[in-house]
Design an enzyme around this catalytic site. Structure first.
Site, short mmCIF file in Angstrom:
data_model
loop_
_atom_site.label_atom_id
_atom_site.label_comp_id
_atom_site.label_asym_id
_atom_site.label_seq_id
_atom_site.Cartn_x
_atom_site.Cartn_y
_atom_site.Cartn_z
N HIS A 454 58.92 80.14 40.11
CA HIS A 454 58.58 79.72 38.75
C HIS A 454 57.79 78.43 38.85
O HIS A 454 58.29 77.43 39.38
CB HIS A 454 59.82 79.51 37.89
CG HIS A 454 59.48 79.13 36.48
ND1 HIS A 454 59.31 80.07 35.48
CD2 HIS A 454 59.23 77.92 35.90
CE1 HIS A 454 59.00 79.45 34.36
NE2 HIS A 454 58.93 78.16 34.58
N CYS A 455 56.56 78.45 38.37
CA CYS A 455 55.68 77.28 38.51
C CYS A 455 55.64 76.48 37.21
O CYS A 455 55.08 76.94 36.22
CB CYS A 455 54.27 77.72 38.90
SG CYS A 455 53.15 76.31 39.14
N PRO A 456 56.20 75.27 37.21
CA PRO A 456 56.16 74.46 35.99
C PRO A 456 54.75 73.99 35.65
O PRO A 456 54.48 73.65 34.49
CB PRO A 456 57.07 73.27 36.33
CG PRO A 456 57.06 73.20 37.82
CD PRO A 456 56.93 74.61 38.30
#
Length: 620
Positions: A454-456
Site C-alpha cells: 500500500h503506497c501512501p
C-alpha cells in the site's frame, strides 16, 4: 471421561444472562479425546464401545456393533455413540454408525444436545460438514435454547460460523433467549473474528436481546471487549441505544470506569452530532474536513518555510518568531484534525504539495531563463506522462478481488466441504478465497490481487491492476525531479554571484542559500524526493526483474510455502529469468516480436499456470 465432557458442555451456553456483570467470558478448552491423549495399550479387545469410540478404534467398534450392539443406545449418561464420535472428530465412525442406523439429530447429554452441537462446540468443521451431509439440522436448539450458529459464535469458531451462514442459517437468528450470534461474539470472543465476518454478512447491529434489550454494543461494553467495540462503531452501531433499564453503552462504560471505552463512545456520539458540540468540535468530528486538513497542511508548511526564509527581513529574530507561530499553527491542526488516517493522507499531501510548489517555481522563476525546445518542451511532455501514470496509480483498480453474495457463500461451502476453509487462504472480511500472491490490505480493507504494497504517496494499493502504472509514475517522477534540480542550478548560475571554484563547496552553499532562500528550499525538497524515489525504483526493478517477487512476498516469504527461503536468498516459483520477467510484467510486445504471458491474478489460486518455455520472446 463423561464428567470431563459434561464440564465442557456447561462451560458456555445460551442460558438467560440475568446478571451480566457477574458473568465473564470464558476460554475454550478442548475436552474431547484425541490421539495425543491416547494411552499406550497393545490390546483393545477389552475396551467397551464408548471408550473405543472416543479413541477412534474403528475395528473394535465394528466388532461390537456386528456382535449386536445397538448404535442408537445411549450410555448411562444419555450420550450416544454418535455424540462421542462427533466431539472427538471420528469421521469414519460417524459414517459407519449412521450406516448402521444411528439417528443424526438424536438428543443427548446434560444439555440435551445433538451430535452437531457437540462438534460445533469443539470446533470440528470437518465433522460439522459431515453431519450436515447426512441431514443434521443446525437450527435445532439444545437444552439451553442455543442453535449451532450461536455456539460457533460464542466459541470463536469463525470457519463454522461462515459455513453455517453459507448453508442458509439466518445471520440474525435469535436463540431461545433472544441473543443473536453477533451478541454472543461481542460478549465472549475478544478477537476480530467472528464479529468481523458477521458484519461482512450485513448482520443487524442494533437488535436488542429478549431479557435486557441490550444491543451487541452493550454486550461488548459489558465484556470490556475493546476489539469488538471498535468494529461495531465502524459499522455505525447505535451509540444511543437504550436497554430495558434506559442505559446506553456509554452509561455502562462509565459504570465500569473504563477510560478507553468512555472516550471512544463519546467521540462516536459527537461524530453523529448527539452532544450538540461547538462549531470547532463539529469540524473536528467531520471526517471529510479532517481529510482536507491533512492533505492541505503540507501545502501550507512547504510554502511558509520557503516564504519566511525568502522575506526581505534582516532580523532572524523576527523570522524565528514567524517560524514559531507556524509551528504552533501546525501543532494545533495536528492535535485537532489529524487522526489514524494521517499515515495515508500526509504522504499523499506532501507529494501533491511538493509537486505543486515545484511547478509554481518552474513556471514563475525558470520559464524565461531556459530554452523552450530543449528544456521546457521535454519537461512538459514528461509532466503529462507523470500526471497520467500518477492518476492511474491513484484512482485505477489495483486488482480488487470481487464476488457477489452468492459467489461468496458458494466459495465458503466448497472450501469447507473440501477441507480447505482455512483462514490462511480465506479472507473473513471479504469472504473470498484468496488467490495466490493476493493479500488483504488493512488500509484499504479489501483483498488485492498480486499485492505489492500500500503506497501512501499515491493513496492506493499497488497490485496487478496498477503496478505497471506505478513504475511509470516512479520513472517520470524521477525525471521531473532531475529537471527541477537542473533548473535550480541554472537559476543560480544566472542570478546569483557564486565563486565555487575559488571559495569551495561550503561558501558556495551559503551564497546560493542567501541569494534565493526559496530556490534553495525547493532544491532541498528535490534532493530529498530524488533519494527515496531512486531507491524505491531500484528496489522495485530488482524485485521484478531479478527475483520475480512482490514487495509483500519478499517481506513475508517465510510465511508462504511456495517460496524456498535460505539465509541469503529467496527462490520464487514466479521467477522465469530477467528478460522473461520484464516482458511479462510490462507486457512488452514490440510489434509482435515479444509474447508476454497474460495471467489473471484475481483468479489464479495455484502456482501452476501456462508459462511457455524459452527466454520470454519469440521472433516472428
Amino acid at each position: 471421561m463423561a464428567d470431563a465432557l459434561v464440564g465442557y458442555e456447561k462451560e458456555a451456553g445460551c442460558v438467560p444472562i440475568l446478571h451480566p456483570e457477574e458473568i465473564k467470558p470464558q476460554s475454550h478448552y478442548n475436552h474431547g479425546y484425541n490421539e495425543s491423549r491416547k494411552s499406550h495399550v497393545d490390546d483393545y479387545s477389552t475396551w467397551d464401545i464408548v471408550k473405543a469410540t472416543q479413541y477412534g478404534i474403528f475395528e473394535r467398534c465394528r466388532e461390537l456393533v456386528e456382535a449386536g450392539y445397538d448404535v442408537r443406545q445411549p450410555d448411562k449418561e444419555n450420550v450416544t455413540l454418535l455424540h462421542w464420535a462427533a466431539i472427538n472428530n471420528r469421521v469414519d465412525l460417524v459414517k459407519y454408525y449412521i450406516s448402521k442406523g444411528a439417528i443424526v439429530d438424536q438428543l443427548g447429554g446434560d444439555l440435551n444436545s445433538t451430535p452437531l452441537h457437540w462438534a460445533t462446540r469443539q470446533g470440528h468443521l470437518s465433522m460439522v460438514v459431515q453431519l450436515m451431509k447426512y441431514g443434521a439440522d443446525p437450527s435445532l436448539i439444545d437444552g439451553e435454547g442455543c442453535s449451532c450458529v450461536h455456539l460457533a459464535a460464542q466459541f470463536g469458531h469463525t470457519s463454522i460460523v461462515a459455513y453455517l451462514i453459507a448453508k442458509g442459517q439466518d445471520v440474525d437468528m435469535m436463540d431461545q433467549n433472544g441473543m443473536t450470534p453477533l451478541m454472543w461474539a461481542a460478549y465472549r470472543t475478544h478477537s476480530v473474528d467472528p464479529t468481523r465476518l458477521l458484519l461482512t454478512f450485513n448482520v443487524s447491529v442494533n437488535l436488542g436481546d429478549k431479557y435486557h434489550k441490550n444491543t451487541a454494543l452493550h454486550w461488548a461494553v459489558l465484556a470490556g471487549n475493546t476489539t469488538v467495540i471498535s468494529l461495531l462503531l465502524e459499522a455505525n452501531a447505535n451509540v444511543d441505544a437504550q436497554n430495558i433499564k434506559g442505559e446506553t453503552p456509554l452509561d455502562l462504560a462509565k459504570q465500569r470506569k473504563n477510560v478507553w471505552m468512555i472516550n471512544h463512545l463519546q467521540e462516536a456520539r459527537q461524530a453523529k452530532g448527539y452532544d450538540s458540540p461547538s462549531y470547532l468540535k463539529r469540524l473536528k468530528m467531520d471526517k471529510e474536513f479532517r481529510q482536507k486538513v491533512m492533505l492541505g497542511t503540507p501545502f501550507l508548511v512547504i510554502w511558509l518555510v520557503g516564504f519566511i526564509a525568502d522575506l526581505d527581513i534582516d532580523s532572524w529574530l523576527i523570522k524565528g518568531v514567524m517560524y514559531a507561530v507556524m509551528w504552533l499553527v501546525v501543532q494545533f491542526l495536528s492535535k485537532s484534525f489529524f487522526d489514524h488516517s494521517m499515515h495515508s493522507a500526509l504522504p499523499l499531501g506532501i507529494y501533491l504539495a511538493t509537486k505543486f510548489w515545484m511547478y509554481i517555481t518552474w513556471f514563475y522563476w525558470f520559464w524565461n531563463d531556459l530554452p523552450f525546445v530543449t528544456i521546457h518542451l521535454p519537461f512538459l511532455l514528461n509532466s503529462l506522462a507523470l500526471f497520467y501514470n500518477f492518476g492511474k496509480s491513484w484512482k485505477s483498480d489495483p486488482g480488487i478481488i470481487k464476488a457477489s453474495e452468492e459467489q461468496k457463500k458458494k466459495t465458503i461451502v466448497e472450501l469447507a466441504e473440501t477441507g480447505s476453509l482455512d483462514l490462511s487462504i480465506f479472507c473473513s472480511t471479504c469472504l473470498i478465497r484468496k488467490p495466490i500472491r493476493s493479500k488483504h490490505c488493512a488500509v484499504c480493507n479489501r483483498c488485492i490481487a498480486k499485492f505489492d504494497h500500500h503506497c501512501p504517496w499515491v493513496g492506493n494499493c499497488v497490485g496487478s491492476g496498477n503496478h505497471r502504472y506505478f513504475m511509470g509514475y516512479l520513472f517520470f517522477l524521477l525525471c521531473m525531479i532531475c529537471w527541477m534540480m537542473y533548473g535550480c542550478i541554472c537559476y543560480w548560475r544566472i542570478h546569483c554571484a557564486t565563486s565555487y571554484t575559488k571559495d569551495g563547496f561550503w561558501i558556495y552553499i551559503t551564497q546560493i542559500a542567501t541569494c534565493s532562500p526559496w530556490m534553495f528550499w525547493m532544491f532541498l525538497n528535490s534532493v530529498f524526493h530524488f533519494m527515496w524515489v531512486a531507491v524505491l525504483i531500484m528496489c522495485q526493478l530488482y524485485q521484478i526483474a531479478v527475483l520475480g517477487i512482490t514487495t509483500n512476498e519478499r517481506m513475508n516469504a517465510r510465511r508462504y510455502k511456495h517460496f524456498k527461503v535460505t539465509a541469503t536468498s529467496i527462490e520464487s516459483p514466479f521467477n522465469h529469468g530477467c528478460m522473461r520477467n520484464l516482458i511479462d510484467f510490462f507486457e512488452l510486445r514490440c510489434c509482435g516480436l515479444l509474447r508476454p504471458v497474460p495471467i489473471d491474478w484475481t483468479s489464479q489460486y495455484t502456482i501452476e499456470y501456462d508459462q511457455t518455455s524459452g527466454s520470454g520472446y519469440q521472433l516472428v
